[in-house]
Each structure stands twice: as C-alpha cells, then as structure tokens.
Design a protein around this motif. Structure first.
Motif, PDB file in Angstrom:
ATOM      1  N   ASP A 112       0.853  -1.181   0.000  1.00  0.00           N
ATOM      2  CA  ASP A 112       0.000   0.000   0.000  1.00  0.00           C
ATOM      3  C   ASP A 112       0.890   1.231   0.000  1.00  0.00           C
ATOM      4  N   SER A 114      -0.432   4.311  -0.719  1.00  0.00           N
ATOM      5  CA  SER A 114      -1.419   5.386  -0.771  1.00  0.00           C
ATOM      6  C   SER A 114      -0.827   6.689  -0.248  1.00  0.00           C
ATOM      7  N   GLN A 131      -1.577  -0.736  -4.019  1.00  0.00           N
ATOM      8  CA  GLN A 131      -2.532   0.360  -3.876  1.00  0.00           C
ATOM      9  C   GLN A 131      -1.769   1.677  -4.016  1.00  0.00           C
ATOM     10  N   GLU A 133      -3.643   4.776  -4.510  1.00  0.00           N
ATOM     11  CA  GLU A 133      -4.638   5.837  -4.448  1.00  0.00           C
ATOM     12  C   GLU A 133      -4.073   7.082  -3.769  1.00  0.00           C
ATOM     13  N   GLY A 134      -4.197   8.204  -4.461  1.00  0.00           N
ATOM     14  CA  GLY A 134      -3.713   9.475  -3.935  1.00  0.00           C
ATOM     15  C   GLY A 134      -2.209   9.656  -4.036  1.00  0.00           C
ATOM     16  N   ARG A 150      -6.824  -2.155 -11.030  1.00  0.00           N
ATOM     17  CA  ARG A 150      -7.100  -0.999 -10.178  1.00  0.00           C
ATOM     18  C   ARG A 150      -5.864  -0.438  -9.459  1.00  0.00           C
ATOM     19  N   GLN A 153      -5.660   3.365  -9.882  1.00  0.00           N
ATOM     20  CA  GLN A 153      -6.893   4.080  -9.536  1.00  0.00           C
ATOM     21  C   GLN A 153      -6.587   5.199  -8.530  1.00  0.00           C
ATOM     22  N   GLY A 154      -6.891   6.439  -8.915  1.00  0.00           N
ATOM     23  CA  GLY A 154      -6.747   7.583  -8.010  1.00  0.00           C
ATOM     24  C   GLY A 154      -5.350   8.153  -7.892  1.00  0.00           C
ATOM     25  N   ALA A 155      -4.370   7.613  -8.613  1.00  0.00           N
ATOM     26  CA  ALA A 155      -3.008   8.141  -8.568  1.00  0.00           C
ATOM     27  C   ALA A 155      -2.906   9.380  -9.452  1.00  0.00           C
TER      28      ALA A 155
END
Length: 179
Positions: A112, A114, A131, A133-134, A150, A153-155
């Motif tokens: 992760d 994130s 992960q 995300e962000g 995924r 996703q959100g990067a």
C-alpha cells in the motif's frame, strides 16, 4: 547533521525534526539506525521482515535487494532511496516521501503506497499489484512495470509521467494534475 529523525514530534519538515528516540525496535532495526546515524547508507540485501520504519528520515539509503516484506514505512522520508530489487510485498508505505527513489524490479505485490510522494521515482520492471490511491506519480517512470487491476486508480500523473503505450491513464483511473 547526520542521523534519523522522528517526523512525528514537530514540523514534518526534516530540518525541524527531532532526533529519533528508539522505540521497541527489533535488534535489526536498532542496528540499522545506529549504522545510519554513523553515516552508513548501504544496507543492500538486509533482512528486515515486518520492520517498523515509521516516521524516519532516511534520505539516500540503499536498501536494494533488501527483504522488507510486511514492513511499515508510514510518514517516512526516503527521498533518493535505492530500493532496486527489494521485496516490499505486503508493506505499508502510506504517506511517505520516495521522491526520486529507485525501485527498478522491486516487488510491491499487495503493498500500500497510498498518498505517497513518488514523484520522479523509477518503477521500471517492478511488480505493481499495489494500492496507489492518492499517490503522486508526477514524472515517475512506470515503463515495463506489471500492474494489477485498479493499481493506478486515483493516482496523480502529469505530462512527464512515463507509462507504457498500452496503458491509458484515464481508463486506469489516474487523475491528471498539471505540474
């Protein structure tokens, strides 16, 4: 001043950080902290399973080919770190700075990352079932990295982020953020 700093105690800026108080670290982490404080930066191939490297200031550290499975590296500063070939599977690297880090061939399965600053990091040929995300991927090199579903996703990305041609940032759920 050389050394490790606890970024949790005051301003998150490294120049305002307090010297770290060693807290219930394993002997391997205590040894790494001691050697880093004395100026050593090369820890290639170290075994640091489930290591607690939270809130540490470790710029330019070389942990290439280290075994960091299930490590927690939250809120730490590892800018310019060399993590090439490192096993970071199942690691929690949340909210850390890996600006210009080298992660060529790193194993990041189920990790992760994130909300990390991964700007200008080099992830080429890494396993990226992780992960993000962000995460800030502006200027990062992701060519040849193997992505799971995924993962992106959100990067955040920009016009300098390098991706393989078959990866469509918008379809992958990435967010364009101009420099």
């Amino acid at each position: 001043m050389l050394g490790l700093y606890d970024l949790n105690k005051s301003s998150p800026h490294p120049m305002n950080a307090n010297p770290i108080a060693l807290r219930a670290h394993t002997p391997a982490i205590t040894d790494l902290v001691d050697r880093y404080t004395q100026g050593q930066r090369f820890f290639m191939g170290e075994t640091l399973l489930a290591a607690d490297l939270n809130n540490m200031f470790l710029p330019y550290i070389n942990l290439s080919y280290a075994d960091l499975r299930r490590a927690t590296i939250q809120g730490s500063d590892l800018r310019y770190a060399n993590l090439c070939g490192a096993n970071l599977s199942q690691a929690l690297i949340i909210g850390s700075t890996l600006h210009y880090a080298k992660l060529l061939g790193a194993d990041l399965r189920e990790a992760d990352l994130s909300n990390c600053d991964l700007s200008f990091a080099d992830f080429r040929m890494g396993l990226m079932e992780t992960q993000l995300e962000g995460a800030n991927l502006k200027g990062a090199d992701l060519r040849g990295a193997k992505f799971g579903p995924r993962t992106l996703q959100g990067a955040l990305f920009d016009g300098h982020t390098r991706l393989d041609p078959e990866i469509n940032p918008q379809q992958s759920g990435m967010i364009f953020s101009p420099s």
